[in-house]
Scaffold this motif. Sequence first.
Motif, PDB file in Angstrom:
ATOM      1  N   TRP A  10       0.820  -1.210   0.000  1.00 23.55           N
ATOM      2  CA  TRP A  10       0.000   0.000   0.000  1.00 23.55           C
ATOM      3  C   TRP A  10       0.860   1.270   0.000  1.00 23.55           C
ATOM      4  O   TRP A  10       0.506   2.265  -0.636  1.00 23.55           O
ATOM      5  CB  TRP A  10      -0.940   0.012   1.209  1.00 23.55           C
TER       6      TRP A  10
ATOM      7  N   GLY B  77     -12.126   0.715  -8.941  1.00 20.31           N
ATOM      8  CA  GLY B  77     -10.898  -0.045  -8.818  1.00 20.31           C
ATOM      9  C   GLY B  77     -11.042  -1.260  -7.921  1.00 20.31           C
ATOM     10  O   GLY B  77     -10.470  -2.319  -8.197  1.00 20.31           O
ATOM     11  N   ALA B  78     -11.815  -1.129  -6.856  1.00 25.68           N
ATOM     12  CA  ALA B  78     -12.024  -2.264  -5.955  1.00 25.68           C
ATOM     13  C   ALA B  78     -12.890  -3.340  -6.612  1.00 25.68           C
ATOM     14  O   ALA B  78     -12.696  -4.530  -6.380  1.00 25.68           O
ATOM     15  CB  ALA B  78     -12.676  -1.784  -4.663  1.00 25.68           C
TER      16      ALA B  78
ATOM     17  N   PRO C 137     -10.329  -4.886 -10.054  1.00 23.89           N
ATOM     18  CA  PRO C 137      -8.916  -4.677  -9.711  1.00 23.89           C
ATOM     19  C   PRO C 137      -7.964  -5.288 -10.732  1.00 23.89           C
ATOM     20  O   PRO C 137      -7.231  -6.238 -10.443  1.00 23.89           O
ATOM     21  CB  PRO C 137      -8.801  -5.361  -8.348  1.00 23.89           C
TER      22      PRO C 137
ATOM     23  N   GLY D 256      -6.765   0.545 -15.346  1.00 19.41           N
ATOM     24  CA  GLY D 256      -7.492   1.720 -14.869  1.00 19.41           C
ATOM     25  C   GLY D 256      -8.704   2.079 -15.699  1.00 19.41           C
ATOM     26  O   GLY D 256      -9.584   1.240 -15.949  1.00 19.41           O
TER      27      GLY D 256
ATOM     28  N   GLY E 265      -5.262   2.972  -9.893  1.00 21.36           N
ATOM     29  CA  GLY E 265      -6.088   2.011 -10.611  1.00 21.36           C
ATOM     30  C   GLY E 265      -5.389   1.380 -11.793  1.00 21.36           C
ATOM     31  O   GLY E 265      -5.711   0.255 -12.189  1.00 21.36           O
TER      32      GLY E 265
ATOM     33  N   ALA F   2      -3.612  -1.646 -10.481  1.00 22.52           N
ATOM     34  CA  ALA F   2      -4.424  -2.359  -9.486  1.00 22.52           C
ATOM     35  C   ALA F   2      -4.104  -3.847  -9.440  1.00 22.52           C
ATOM     36  O   ALA F   2      -4.133  -4.467  -8.372  1.00 22.52           O
ATOM     37  CB  ALA F   2      -5.912  -2.159  -9.784  1.00 22.52           C
TER      38      ALA F   2
ATOM     39  N   ILE G  60      -1.276  -4.549  -6.991  1.00 21.13           N
ATOM     40  CA  ILE G  60      -1.386  -4.112  -5.600  1.00 21.13           C
ATOM     41  C   ILE G  60      -1.916  -5.257  -4.737  1.00 21.13           C
ATOM     42  O   ILE G  60      -2.865  -5.954  -5.115  1.00 21.13           O
ATOM     43  CB  ILE G  60      -2.322  -2.894  -5.495  1.00 21.13           C
TER      44      ILE G  60
ATOM     45  N   PRO H 187      -6.180  -5.548  -3.549  1.00 26.79           N
ATOM     46  CA  PRO H 187      -6.684  -4.282  -4.102  1.00 26.79           C
ATOM     47  C   PRO H 187      -8.115  -3.947  -3.711  1.00 26.79           C
ATOM     48  O   PRO H 187      -8.455  -2.771  -3.547  1.00 26.79           O
ATOM     49  CB  PRO H 187      -6.566  -4.496  -5.623  1.00 26.79           C
TER      50      PRO H 187
ATOM     51  N   LEU I 265      -7.136  -0.509  -2.259  1.00 30.66           N
ATOM     52  CA  LEU I 265      -7.136   0.498  -3.326  1.00 30.66           C
ATOM     53  C   LEU I 265      -7.966   1.731  -2.968  1.00 30.66           C
ATOM     54  O   LEU I 265      -7.492   2.867  -3.135  1.00 30.66           O
ATOM     55  CB  LEU I 265      -7.624  -0.127  -4.639  1.00 30.66           C
TER      56      LEU I 265
END
Length: 453
Positions: free
Chosen positions: A20, A75-76, A79, A83, A225, A228, A231, A234, A238
């Motif tokens: 993060w 984004g969540a 993911p 983007g 994003g 994502a 990550i 995410p 995110l």
Amino acid sequence: MNRSSSADRYEPAGRHQVGWFTAACVLVSNIIGGGIFTTTGFMARDLGDPVLILTLWVVGAGFALAGAMAYGELGAALPQAGGDYIYLRRAYGPLAGFLSGWTSLTIGFGAAIAASAVSFASYFLRVAPIADDNGWAAKGLALLLLWSLTAVHVAGVGAGGRLQRMLTTTKVLAILALALGGLSLGSGSWKNFAVRAPDADPGVGTVMVALIFVMYSYLGWNVAGYIAGEIAEPGRTLPRIMIGATAFVGAMYLLLNLVYLYALPVTSLAQPPVLPVAEKAAAALWGPASGRFVAALLCLSIAGAVSAMVWAGPRVYWAMARDGVFVPWFAALDKKTGVPVRAILLQSGWASLLILTGTFEQLVIYGGLVLAVFTAFTVGALIVLRRRQPDLPRPYRVPLYPALPGLLVVLSLLIVGYSLIQRPIESALGFATVLAGIPLYFVWRISPEQQRA
């Protein structure tokens, strides 16, 4: 892309989960470029009211936070690397997604990288004066910055993440030193906040133009994003990254503007040259010699922003190629590092061409309008997906739905409408750039049958 797991097969660097903090560093660096160090000078000249200037920066922060919330839900829920391209493709179809990605390559990332690299070079020449009668030294420095960062990100997410954390933390500490040192040790005055220009009476149009400047300085809250798929967790992290990091940037921007207005009254900030507002404020606080410190800070800030764009942008073109709407050759991931090397080289090559030819200036002029259009469409995608796919998993939901995303769409379209009236030629060129992607979509598109073959 012969990798062992689905995560490795469908997302860049599947083996390297981005934490993060690293993702937040990408977002913070992407937002904080050169705009915050220059924009307030134009606002001082056009508005002449310190309270109104601070108010518009707060309004801009609110707009950016609302945008971060909307993008956080998208984004969540989706993911994946890419983007806006992913969100628009899902909501409106592959052509809309492609045009978003095409605009990212030509303007959103390509032209922005070129413009930022050239700005880096101009500030670097203030820190270390070098004779540059024909302008090639500046172009060489811009290209050196771009390809040095490209080499780091080609080496993998681990190397890119370390560089991004170093650039961002150093930049933030330098900004805090400038702000807190200026307010505590500088020779400014709080009485400056009561000073207004004698003829200060800005109309609605002038305020709208100033708000556009502010919004341009906040652009970039959605960059997390784009990565994502890399990550860790995410769906949970995110939205927190987007909202928290955007709020942090808003606080930094407000603090810097307090320093500018503490250092000099608005009437002095409005005097030519209005562009180097941060340098003028530093000179008033600590003397003319401080100008080099501000120029070095700007170099650091811009380098961090370029690094974030070099990392994030290629994930869009890679995702487009993976989905069969872009040249398939760019869908490959490096077998060793798992990063889209070919897509990274494509973006840096295009930005290099813009640096050498100087045509990035034209793209930047009308790029803000085009990006505002796609922001409206992307936030609208949240509403579309809520209706069409109500069962789509949404670990995070934007508050005050549908009022908040609806307000964002309306405000974005108001900015677009005002730009169309005030800058019709630039607006036409912007839309022409987007529409130029339509025939390319049909040339590069691969049918589902071909993809399965």
